[in-house]
Motif scaffolding. Structure first.
Motif, PDB file in Angstrom:
ATOM      1  N   VAL A 188     -13.208   3.815  78.692  1.00  0.00           N
ATOM      2  CA  VAL A 188     -13.635   4.730  79.757  1.00  0.00           C
ATOM      3  C   VAL A 188     -13.209   6.159  79.429  1.00  0.00           C
ATOM      4  N   GLY A 209     -16.018  -0.467  78.306  1.00  0.00           N
ATOM      5  CA  GLY A 209     -15.544   0.694  79.044  1.00  0.00           C
ATOM      6  C   GLY A 209     -16.389   1.923  78.793  1.00  0.00           C
ATOM      7  N   THR A 210     -16.732   2.176  77.524  1.00  0.00           N
ATOM      8  CA  THR A 210     -17.545   3.346  77.190  1.00  0.00           C
ATOM      9  C   THR A 210     -18.955   3.207  77.735  1.00  0.00           C
ATOM     10  N   PRO A 248     -15.828  -2.828  83.651  1.00  0.00           N
ATOM     11  CA  PRO A 248     -14.517  -3.433  83.391  1.00  0.00           C
ATOM     12  C   PRO A 248     -14.130  -4.492  84.412  1.00  0.00           C
ATOM     13  N   HIS A 272      -9.968  -1.396  78.226  1.00  0.00           N
ATOM     14  CA  HIS A 272     -11.099  -0.881  79.007  1.00  0.00           C
ATOM     15  C   HIS A 272     -10.898   0.588  79.346  1.00  0.00           C
ATOM     16  N   MET A 273      -9.689   0.936  79.771  1.00  0.00           N
ATOM     17  CA  MET A 273      -9.415   2.319  80.129  1.00  0.00           C
ATOM     18  C   MET A 273      -9.524   3.238  78.919  1.00  0.00           C
ATOM     19  N   TRP A 296     -16.558   1.699  87.228  1.00  0.00           N
ATOM     20  CA  TRP A 296     -15.517   0.673  87.161  1.00  0.00           C
ATOM     21  C   TRP A 296     -16.089  -0.736  87.243  1.00  0.00           C
ATOM     22  N   SER A 341     -19.958   1.616  80.325  1.00  0.00           N
ATOM     23  CA  SER A 341     -19.966   1.736  81.781  1.00  0.00           C
ATOM     24  C   SER A 341     -20.028   3.189  82.230  1.00  0.00           C
TER      25      SER A 341
END
Length: 210
Positions: free
Chosen positions: A173, A64-65, A80, A169-170, A77, A67
């Motif tokens: 992010v 996530g980070t 993920p 994942h969030m 996105w 991305s």
């Protein structure tokens, strides 16, 4: 590694593909009801907690980070999404046909790879390369998830681990967006530190398996 992904009884089980596919389709149709008492609650809960193993958790947060920094803003996105798609394909495979004996080592190695990716997240990455590495690592983690499917069923279990995977994942992010907004000047060093710690954790996990 906290989970024993390669239990012999899991590797030895082989089920007819047609039966597997039929059961999967029927199970997926019933996923919305699994969160309610009396409808596969135990398998759903097992799925929710399974990704909190250190190897899985580090990998998902790192993706996530990474991305946020390595992909164009409108495509952050993709990382993920690629992970979750490959994860479920790997999980179905692990559930259906079992897993190889070297899987735990490969999962730990994927954590090292994701750590290295995080260290270099601000470099220009070819999108196909990044997506390919994410998908390959996610497939390994999916195999591990699938091999640990409880007797109560795959569909509720899969719904649980996919929900937790999305949340992790969030988290990654959100961490990436916060870092870019509030500590942009130090982002390179902070990413290097986070990636180094992730990679080191992967090496320690590999060492414990030696």
């Amino acid at each position: 590694m906290p989970e024993d992904h390669t239990h012999p009884s899991r590797r030895s089980v082989r089920r007819p593909p047609t039966t597997r596919v039929t059961a999967l389709l029927l199970g997926l149709a019933a996923i919305p009801g699994y969160a309610h008492t009396g409808h596969g609650t135990s398998s759903w809960f097992e799925g929710l907690v399974h990704p909190f193993g250190l190897d899985h958790m580090l990998a998902m947060i790192a993706v996530g980070t990474w991305s946020v920094f390595a992909l164009p803003p409108q495509r952050a996105w993709w990382g993920p999404a690629a992970f979750m798609l490959a994860l479920i394909i790997g999980a179905i495979t692990g559930w259906s046909v079992g897993v190889p004996g070297w899987l735990e080592h490969a999962v730990a190695l994927s954590v090292v790879v994701f750590g290295l990716m995080l260290m270099a997240a601000q470099r220009r990455w070819p999108v196909p390369l990044g997506m390919g590495l994410i998908a390959a690592g996610a497939a390994l983690h999916g195999l591990a998830h699938g091999a640990e499917t409880p007797e109560s069923g795959f569909a509720g279990y899969a719904a649980g681990f996919l929900l937790t995977t999305l949340a992790l994942h969030m988290s990654g992010v959100t961490a990436g967006l916060s870092l870019r907004r509030w500590a942009a000047a130090r982002a390179r060093w902070l990413l290097a530190a986070a990636g180094g710690a992730t990679g080191l954790a992967g090496l320690v996990l590999m060492g414990r398996l030696a």
